[in-house]
Enzyme design. Sequence first.
Site, short mmCIF file in Angstrom:
data_model
loop_
_atom_site.label_atom_id
_atom_site.label_comp_id
_atom_site.label_asym_id
_atom_site.label_seq_id
_atom_site.Cartn_x
_atom_site.Cartn_y
_atom_site.Cartn_z
N HIS A 20 0.69 -1.14 0.02
CA HIS A 20 -0.04 0.05 -0.04
C HIS A 20 0.80 1.07 -0.22
O HIS A 20 0.64 2.17 -0.70
CB HIS A 20 -0.88 0.02 1.55
CG HIS A 20 -1.90 -1.03 1.38
ND1 HIS A 20 -1.98 -1.77 2.72
CD2 HIS A 20 -2.76 -1.64 0.74
CE1 HIS A 20 -2.88 -2.64 2.38
NE2 HIS A 20 -3.33 -2.46 1.29
N SER A 23 -2.78 -7.76 3.24
CA SER A 23 -3.17 -7.59 4.69
C SER A 23 -3.32 -8.80 5.50
O SER A 23 -3.00 -9.11 6.54
CB SER A 23 -4.20 -6.45 4.74
OG SER A 23 -3.70 -5.32 4.41
P1 ADP Z 1 -9.75 -3.67 0.06
O1 ADP Z 1 -10.11 -4.57 1.26
O2 ADP Z 1 -10.70 -2.24 -0.39
O3 ADP Z 1 -9.21 -4.68 -1.02
P2 ADP Z 1 -6.85 -3.50 0.84
O4 ADP Z 1 -6.57 -2.57 2.07
O5 ADP Z 1 -6.58 -4.97 0.90
O6 ADP Z 1 -8.24 -3.18 0.65
O7 ADP Z 1 -6.36 -2.82 -0.58
C1 ADP Z 1 -6.69 -1.68 -1.08
C2 ADP Z 1 -5.87 -1.38 -2.21
O8 ADP Z 1 -4.57 -1.60 -2.19
C3 ADP Z 1 -6.60 -2.45 -3.43
O9 ADP Z 1 -6.48 -1.81 -4.69
C4 ADP Z 1 -5.50 -3.49 -3.50
O10 ADP Z 1 -5.44 -4.22 -4.88
C5 ADP Z 1 -4.26 -2.82 -3.27
N1 ADP Z 1 -3.25 -3.52 -2.56
C6 ADP Z 1 -3.17 -4.27 -1.70
N2 ADP Z 1 -1.88 -4.92 -1.46
C7 ADP Z 1 -1.18 -4.41 -2.44
C8 ADP Z 1 0.47 -4.72 -2.94
N3 ADP Z 1 1.15 -5.62 -2.10
N4 ADP Z 1 0.55 -4.02 -4.13
C9 ADP Z 1 0.10 -3.13 -4.67
N5 ADP Z 1 -1.29 -2.86 -4.29
C10 ADP Z 1 -1.83 -3.65 -3.45
#
Ligand code: ADP
Length: 164
Positions: A17, A129
Site C-alpha cells: 500500500h 494484509s
Molecule cells: P480492500 O479490502 O478494499 O481490497 P486493501 O486494503 O486490501 O483493501 O487494498 C486496498 C488497495 O490496495 C487495493 O486496490 C489493493 O489491490 C491494493 N493493494 C493491496 N496490497 C497491495 C500490494 N502488495 N501491492 C499493490 N497494491 C496492493
Amino acid sequence: MKRAVYPGSFDPVTFGHLDIIKRAAEIFDELTVSVLNNKEKTPLFSVDERVNILREATKNIPNVQVDSFSGLLINYAAENELHIAVRGLRAITDFEYELQIAQTNKKLSEGRLDTVFLTTSLEYAYLSSSSVKEIASFGGDISQCVPDFVAKLIYEKYNLKHLT
Ligand code: ADP
C-alpha cells in the site's frame, strides 16, 4: 489541481500500500488515503487505529492526507469533490474484481468517478494484509511486509508482546 482518493481497508497498511501511496502522491497534487469502515468485516484494527497508523506511516509525504468513510465510495467522492480513485493491482485475480468495481463506480456516479490503477512493484506483489495477519498470528517475521512500528502494533493485538 489534480486530486485523487485511495480507498481501502488497510487492515493493516503494508509496504505494498505504501508503495502505491508514494507513487500516486507523485502523480497527483493531493492524495487522500481513506479507510473504508466496512461493517461486514471483522477488522484487526479499528478505523481510528488504521487512520492513525496511516498518518504516522505517511507523515513525510506532504501532499497525502488520511481520512475515513462509510457507505458508498461514489457518495464520499462526490461530497469531497474527488473524481479519481486510485487502486493497486497485484495480479490477474485483483484485475477481475477491481475492473468490476471500477465499472460499477463509473456507472453509479454517472461518469463522475474514474479509477486509475497502479501496478504493484514486483517486490510487493505477494503482499496482502490478510497474509501479514496470518503470519503475525503465528509469531512469524513480518519485518519485510510492514513498517516496524506497525509490526509491533500487530504483535500486540495477538498478545505476542515478546515480539514487540
Ligand atoms: P480492500 O479490502 O478494499 O481490497 P486493501 O486494503 O486490501 O483493501 O487494498 C486496498 C488497495 O490496495 C487495493 O486496490 C489493493 O489491490 C491494493 N493493494 C493491496 N496490497 C497491495 C500490494 N502488495 N501491492 C499493490 N497494491 C496492493
